[in-house]
Design an enzyme around this catalytic site. Sequence first.
Site, PDB file in Angstrom:
ATOM      1  N   GLU A  96       0.815  -1.201   0.000  1.00  0.00           N
ATOM      2  CA  GLU A  96       0.000   0.000   0.000  1.00  0.00           C
ATOM      3  C   GLU A  96       0.851   1.254   0.000  1.00  0.00           C
ATOM      4  O   GLU A  96       1.981   1.253   0.490  1.00  0.00           O
ATOM      5  CB  GLU A  96      -0.851   0.027   1.269  1.00  0.00           C
ATOM      6  CG  GLU A  96      -1.656  -1.220   1.396  1.00  0.00           C
ATOM      7  CD  GLU A  96      -2.572  -1.192   2.599  1.00  0.00           C
ATOM      8  OE1 GLU A  96      -3.774  -1.270   2.382  1.00  0.00           O
ATOM      9  OE2 GLU A  96      -2.099  -1.054   3.724  1.00  0.00           O
ATOM     10  N   CYS A 109       3.129   8.462   1.499  1.00  0.00           N
ATOM     11  CA  CYS A 109       3.752   7.486   2.391  1.00  0.00           C
ATOM     12  C   CYS A 109       3.919   6.204   1.573  1.00  0.00           C
ATOM     13  O   CYS A 109       2.932   5.671   1.063  1.00  0.00           O
ATOM     14  CB  CYS A 109       2.831   7.273   3.591  1.00  0.00           C
ATOM     15  SG  CYS A 109       3.436   5.986   4.698  1.00  0.00           S
ATOM     16  N   CYS A 116       7.056  -7.318   7.088  1.00  0.00           N
ATOM     17  CA  CYS A 116       8.171  -6.735   7.841  1.00  0.00           C
ATOM     18  C   CYS A 116       8.637  -7.772   8.847  1.00  0.00           C
ATOM     19  O   CYS A 116       7.818  -8.419   9.489  1.00  0.00           O
ATOM     20  CB  CYS A 116       7.705  -5.464   8.567  1.00  0.00           C
ATOM     21  SG  CYS A 116       9.034  -4.671   9.510  1.00  0.00           S
ATOM     22  N   CYS A 120       6.926  -5.484  15.428  1.00  0.00           N
ATOM     23  CA  CYS A 120       6.595  -4.662  16.595  1.00  0.00           C
ATOM     24  C   CYS A 120       5.210  -5.057  17.119  1.00  0.00           C
ATOM     25  O   CYS A 120       4.294  -5.341  16.344  1.00  0.00           O
ATOM     26  CB  CYS A 120       6.617  -3.185  16.227  1.00  0.00           C
ATOM     27  SG  CYS A 120       8.250  -2.672  15.676  1.00  0.00           S
ATOM     28  N   CYS A 123       2.021  -3.055  15.745  1.00  0.00           N
ATOM     29  CA  CYS A 123       1.920  -2.725  14.322  1.00  0.00           C
ATOM     30  C   CYS A 123       1.313  -3.872  13.535  1.00  0.00           C
ATOM     31  O   CYS A 123       1.780  -5.011  13.619  1.00  0.00           O
ATOM     32  CB  CYS A 123       3.316  -2.399  13.801  1.00  0.00           C
ATOM     33  SG  CYS A 123       3.373  -2.174  12.013  1.00  0.00           S
ATOM     34  N   CYS A 339      -0.989   5.200  10.373  1.00  0.00           N
ATOM     35  CA  CYS A 339       0.283   4.547  10.738  1.00  0.00           C
ATOM     36  C   CYS A 339       0.045   3.195  11.385  1.00  0.00           C
ATOM     37  O   CYS A 339      -0.747   3.077  12.313  1.00  0.00           O
ATOM     38  CB  CYS A 339       0.999   5.354  11.825  1.00  0.00           C
ATOM     39  SG  CYS A 339       1.748   6.836  11.274  1.00  0.00           S
TER      40      CYS A 339
HETATM   41  N1  SAH Z   1       9.348   0.284   9.782  1.00  0.00           N
HETATM   42  C1  SAH Z   1       9.571   1.664   9.893  1.00  0.00           C
HETATM   43  C2  SAH Z   1       8.643   2.502   9.043  1.00  0.00           C
HETATM   44  C3  SAH Z   1       7.225   2.044   8.970  1.00  0.00           C
HETATM   45  S1  SAH Z   1       6.281   2.090  10.471  1.00  0.00           S
HETATM   46  C4  SAH Z   1       9.519   2.101  11.343  1.00  0.00           C
HETATM   47  O1  SAH Z   1       9.109   1.323  12.187  1.00  0.00           O
HETATM   48  O2  SAH Z   1       9.917   3.229  11.605  1.00  0.00           O
HETATM   49  C5  SAH Z   1       5.825   3.819  10.515  1.00  0.00           C
HETATM   50  C6  SAH Z   1       5.481   4.362  11.882  1.00  0.00           C
HETATM   51  O3  SAH Z   1       4.219   3.858  12.314  1.00  0.00           O
HETATM   52  C7  SAH Z   1       6.473   4.028  12.970  1.00  0.00           C
HETATM   53  O4  SAH Z   1       6.886   5.199  13.627  1.00  0.00           O
HETATM   54  C8  SAH Z   1       5.696   3.153  13.914  1.00  0.00           C
HETATM   55  O5  SAH Z   1       6.169   3.296  15.220  1.00  0.00           O
HETATM   56  C9  SAH Z   1       4.277   3.654  13.707  1.00  0.00           C
HETATM   57  N2  SAH Z   1       3.230   2.706  14.068  1.00  0.00           N
HETATM   58  C10 SAH Z   1       3.235   1.374  13.895  1.00  0.00           C
HETATM   59  N3  SAH Z   1       2.101   0.831  14.356  1.00  0.00           N
HETATM   60  C11 SAH Z   1       1.344   1.858  14.833  1.00  0.00           C
HETATM   61  C12 SAH Z   1       0.029   1.944  15.421  1.00  0.00           C
HETATM   62  N4  SAH Z   1      -0.736   0.868  15.615  1.00  0.00           N
HETATM   63  N5  SAH Z   1      -0.424   3.154  15.770  1.00  0.00           N
HETATM   64  C13 SAH Z   1       0.322   4.271  15.570  1.00  0.00           C
HETATM   65  N6  SAH Z   1       1.549   4.252  14.997  1.00  0.00           N
HETATM   66  C14 SAH Z   1       2.061   3.050  14.644  1.00  0.00           C
HETATM   67 FE1  SF4 Z   2       7.979  -3.141  10.867  1.00  0.00          FE
HETATM   68 FE2  SF4 Z   2       5.738  -2.058  11.778  1.00  0.00          FE
HETATM   69 FE3  SF4 Z   2       7.841  -2.271  13.394  1.00  0.00          FE
HETATM   70 FE4  SF4 Z   2       7.880  -0.500  11.380  1.00  0.00          FE
HETATM   71  S1  SF4 Z   2       6.525  -0.455  13.136  1.00  0.00           S
HETATM   72  S2  SF4 Z   2       9.505  -1.937  11.972  1.00  0.00           S
HETATM   73  S3  SF4 Z   2       6.699  -1.635   9.817  1.00  0.00           S
HETATM   74  S4  SF4 Z   2       6.702  -3.966  12.466  1.00  0.00           S
END
Ligand code: SAH
Ligand code: SF4
Length: 346
Positions: A96, A109, A116, A120, A123, A339
């Site tokens: 996406e 974006c 990935c 996390c 996420c 995000c």
């Molecule tokens: N993998 C990279 C870039 C993609 S994630 C990274 O982690 O930086 C982009 C952003 O979305 C990151 O700052 C992450 O902390 C945030 N993010 C992930 N899951 C989220 C959620 N459920 N709510 C709000 N922000 C989130």
């Molecule tokens: Fe991967 Fe999501 Fe963690 Fe970014 S926030 S590193 S996309 S798992």
Amino acid sequence: MFLRMQPTNVLGASLEELEGHLTGLKEPTYRARQIFAGIYHRRLRSWDEFTDLGKGLRQKLQEQFTIGYLAQQQVFISEDGTRRYLFEVSPGQKIEAVLIPEERRDTFCISTQVGCTVGCLFCVTGKLPMRRNLSAGEMIGQVLALQCDRANLSRQLNVVIMGMGEPLHNYTNVMKTIRIMTDERGIDISSRHITLSTSGVVPGIKRLATEPVIPNLAISLNATTDAVRDHLVPINRKWNIARLLTACREFPLAERRRITFEYVLIEGMNDTPEDAHRLARLLHGFRNKVNLIPLNVDPLLSLQSPTEASILAFQKILIRHQIEARIRRPRGRDISAACGLLAGRS
Ligand code: SAH
Ligand code: SF4
């Protein structure tokens, strides 16, 4: 038997690569600059549209090369104007990109991987199986597709490399994409308007610091102790907060640039006043700013966002410590474009 060769896709090719192709066709290399501008600046999609090239050359190009845009499956439009684009990059593999129109500028974006591996806790992308890295062509393809849909091309454009995937796990292709995006002869986006967000791949940050073209750096910090960060952002077990912040302190910052720290606020995990004080201490002494992102909730996550009062209290503490801290309100939440919610869902 005569085997027909599959045409090569030139989307994502650098100028040097195009010059190589032209040499292969026994054509002068200056033609490569015309093709580069045609593909990336004028966004031509077929060789017939290259009216500045002779018919003979167009014919040769037609036989051996394609300008392969991504297969766009769906576009979801939010009440707030945000658009989420779903592309199928290989059979069953969806990624996406998001177009966020703001008052004075547009932000794209873009994704860097199908899935990935960082995983996390908060996420949705991290819950998907990791399929593969995207090629430079597939990342540039996202930019060009969104560019075609902008209402006003003269508005400022920002690109955030913050979609699906960890960009520093796909280093070579991401850097090639940045070089193509910033080339004045092509898409021509200033590196000041490009931000790469990482979960903290320390060797990647150190390598990025040596590049001729350096985007803005954003770090998804999300915790203030190793115990909590190990749990939320598992890559911390490899490169802990101290190592990550040392790499950030050593990162070369051009004039007026700062490192952005993203901090997803999660109820009961990382949202206490002590966390806010600790965060301020960790960030003391170098140029940075903080984006506080209240957790975007999703049925796939069993986590909650803090109350509005705790979010504001957290921000207030940072500001008292002279840290610029903004609360990032979600865009496109009704279409799962916010995000951390990107999961290739239709
Ligand atoms: N993998 C990279 C870039 C993609 S994630 C990274 O982690 O930086 C982009 C952003 O979305 C990151 O700052 C992450 O902390 C945030 N993010 C992930 N899951 C989220 C959620 N459920 N709510 C709000 N922000 C989130
Ligand atoms: Fe991967 Fe999501 Fe963690 Fe970014 S926030 S590193 S996309 S798992």
